[in-house]
Motif scaffolding. Structure first.
Motif, PDB file in Angstrom:
ATOM      1  N   THR A   1      -7.995   2.063   1.945  1.00 13.71           N
ATOM      2  CA  THR A   1      -9.589   2.335   1.791  1.00 13.71           C
ATOM      3  C   THR A   1      -9.964   1.160   2.673  1.00 13.71           C
ATOM      4  O   THR A   1      -9.660   0.458   2.989  1.00 13.71           O
ATOM      5  CB  THR A   1      -9.838   2.541   0.377  1.00 13.71           C
TER       6      THR A   1
ATOM      7  N   LEU B   1       0.800  -1.222   0.091  1.00 13.87           N
ATOM      8  CA  LEU B   1       0.015  -0.026   0.005  1.00 13.87           C
ATOM      9  C   LEU B   1       0.913   1.255  -0.164  1.00 13.87           C
ATOM     10  O   LEU B   1       1.871   1.345   0.845  1.00 13.87           O
ATOM     11  CB  LEU B   1      -0.993  -0.111   1.325  1.00 13.87           C
ATOM     12  N   GLN B   2       0.528   2.218  -0.716  1.00 12.54           N
ATOM     13  CA  GLN B   2       1.338   3.458  -0.779  1.00 12.54           C
ATOM     14  C   GLN B   2       0.770   4.753  -0.082  1.00 12.54           C
ATOM     15  O   GLN B   2       1.504   5.463   0.287  1.00 12.54           O
ATOM     16  CB  GLN B   2       1.331   4.129  -2.231  1.00 12.54           C
ATOM     17  N   GLN B   3      -0.524   4.432   0.287  1.00  9.01           N
ATOM     18  CA  GLN B   3      -1.159   5.399   1.321  1.00  9.01           C
ATOM     19  C   GLN B   3      -2.030   4.706   2.165  1.00  9.01           C
ATOM     20  O   GLN B   3      -2.128   3.386   2.251  1.00  9.01           O
ATOM     21  CB  GLN B   3      -1.828   6.567   0.498  1.00  9.01           C
ATOM     22  N   ARG B   4      -2.659   5.454   3.107  1.00  5.05           N
ATOM     23  CA  ARG B   4      -3.547   4.934   4.082  1.00  5.05           C
ATOM     24  C   ARG B   4      -4.759   4.076   3.190  1.00  5.05           C
ATOM     25  O   ARG B   4      -5.247   4.216   2.115  1.00  5.05           O
ATOM     26  CB  ARG B   4      -4.469   5.912   4.595  1.00  5.05           C
TER      27      ARG B   4
ATOM     28  N   GLN C   1      -9.833  -2.133   1.032  1.00  9.37           N
ATOM     29  CA  GLN C   1      -8.579  -2.556   1.170  1.00  9.37           C
ATOM     30  C   GLN C   1      -8.343  -3.065   2.748  1.00  9.37           C
ATOM     31  O   GLN C   1      -7.638  -4.147   2.945  1.00  9.37           O
ATOM     32  CB  GLN C   1      -7.437  -1.571   0.726  1.00  9.37           C
ATOM     33  N   ARG C   2      -9.144  -2.378   3.579  1.00 17.60           N
ATOM     34  CA  ARG C   2      -8.659  -2.937   5.056  1.00 17.60           C
ATOM     35  C   ARG C   2      -9.428  -4.085   5.347  1.00 17.60           C
ATOM     36  O   ARG C   2      -9.019  -4.915   5.770  1.00 17.60           O
ATOM     37  CB  ARG C   2      -9.242  -1.707   5.958  1.00 17.60           C
TER      38      ARG C   2
END
Length: 130
Positions: free
Chosen positions: A117, A112-115, A120-121
């Protein structure tokens, strides 16, 4: 004044002195929950241990099988604590094998590149549960 060597001590006190647990209450709680077995039997925190007893300790995703070599009921340095027990060859091999497996596994969140979603969680949680 010379002290006589102890023949027995409480299991929670020995686990704390051998530095398997940070506090005596954590050691007592682990014994109470059955995470520490003495000679393959579940015991209470006040149960006495002696030289030659075999302990199986489940703590922090690790499993140790140790034989008690020395009885000390006061917490000392880590080098002294390591002389209180001898880990079985089987236990050492299992722990090293688990460490190797952990080393080669990738962290699910590493890609993952950012927090993440919400979707994704959920996917990450599904991977971790399996």
């Amino acid at each position: 004044m010379p002290t006589t060597p102890l023949l027995t001590t409480r299991i929670d006190k020995w686990l704390w002195a051998a530095r398997f647990f940070k506090t005596r209450s954590l050691a007592s709680n682990a014994v109470e929950l059955g995470r520490v077995l003495q000679n393959e039997l579940r015991v209470k925190p006040a149960h006495a241990v002696k030289v030659g007893d075999l302990l199986e300790i489940h703590h922090a995703d690790q499993i140790w099988q140790v034989e008690i070599v020395k009885i000390i009921d006061v917490r000392g340095s880590a080098s002294i604590a390591q002389t209180m027990y001898g880990e079985t060859a089987e236990s050492i091999a299992k722990r090293q094998h688990k460490a190797e497996l952990r080393r080669f596994q990738t962290e699910p969140a590493a890609q993952l590149q950012q927090r993440p979603t919400k979707r994704q969680r959920r996917q990450l949680n599904h991977i971790l549960i399996e």
